[in-house]
Design an enzyme around this catalytic site. Sequence first.
Site, PDB file in Angstrom:
ATOM      1  N   TYR A  55       0.803  -1.221   0.000  1.00  0.00           N
ATOM      2  CA  TYR A  55       0.000   0.000   0.000  1.00  0.00           C
ATOM      3  C   TYR A  55       0.839   1.277   0.000  1.00  0.00           C
ATOM      4  O   TYR A  55       0.296   2.368  -0.120  1.00  0.00           O
ATOM      5  CB  TYR A  55      -0.911   0.029   1.232  1.00  0.00           C
ATOM      6  N   HIS A  80      -4.305   6.294  -1.173  1.00  0.00           N
ATOM      7  CA  HIS A  80      -4.852   6.251   0.188  1.00  0.00           C
ATOM      8  C   HIS A  80      -3.782   6.548   1.243  1.00  0.00           C
ATOM      9  O   HIS A  80      -4.122   6.830   2.392  1.00  0.00           O
ATOM     10  CB  HIS A  80      -5.424   4.859   0.446  1.00  0.00           C
ATOM     11  N   ASN A 128      -9.432   2.171   7.551  1.00  0.00           N
ATOM     12  CA  ASN A 128     -10.815   2.223   8.009  1.00  0.00           C
ATOM     13  C   ASN A 128     -10.980   2.036   9.506  1.00  0.00           C
ATOM     14  O   ASN A 128     -12.095   2.136  10.018  1.00  0.00           O
ATOM     15  CB  ASN A 128     -11.649   1.175   7.261  1.00  0.00           C
TER      16      ASN A 128
END
Length: 192
Positions: free
Chosen positions: A14, A19, A66
């Site tokens: 990631y 993000h 999240n």
Amino acid sequence: MFLIVGQGNPGAQYARTKHNVGFWVLDRLSSDFRNKGNALVAEIKFQRASGEWISGLLVKPTTFYNATGEAVAPLARYYKVPPERILVVHDELDLPPGQLRFKAGGSNAGNYGLESLTAHLGTRDFHRLRIGIGKPPSPEAGAGWVLSGFHPEVVPIMDKVISTAAEAARLWATEGLEAAQKKYNSLKIDVA
């Protein structure tokens, strides 16, 4: 005391995704992060225009985007940091690359990380530094969009944006939200 929280996902897969721009901003402010609970944390000091030094923490949650609130709320409680001294740096679909905006409280606009923070802090009154990543080609492509990298043409713009956002976060910490909004909210960054 202040907290500057970068939203992002842990793990090499990631690291270069849209993000994770919140992590990128914090990495411009420090490279000395240590494990503390569910986060990587760096202690930092900034000097105000008056010459006074102010202390705070840079926080990169390791709980995934999240679930940001699970990492941040315990730190905020332990250090007794009120919501208005918490700045969350995150990607923003509603702004194009090259723009950033400070905001106090308000809607979470479908950002699950902000919803997690709201639930765990018990308030929406924390501050946000929204970094534009642009809209996906269709609403259904949102998840893939935020978990992909930037187009090569956009990379130089984002490099400038990340440096500017780090300066902006420093100004927020030392001089407050209004000064940061006044200086950075109308800024449009390009590579020219």
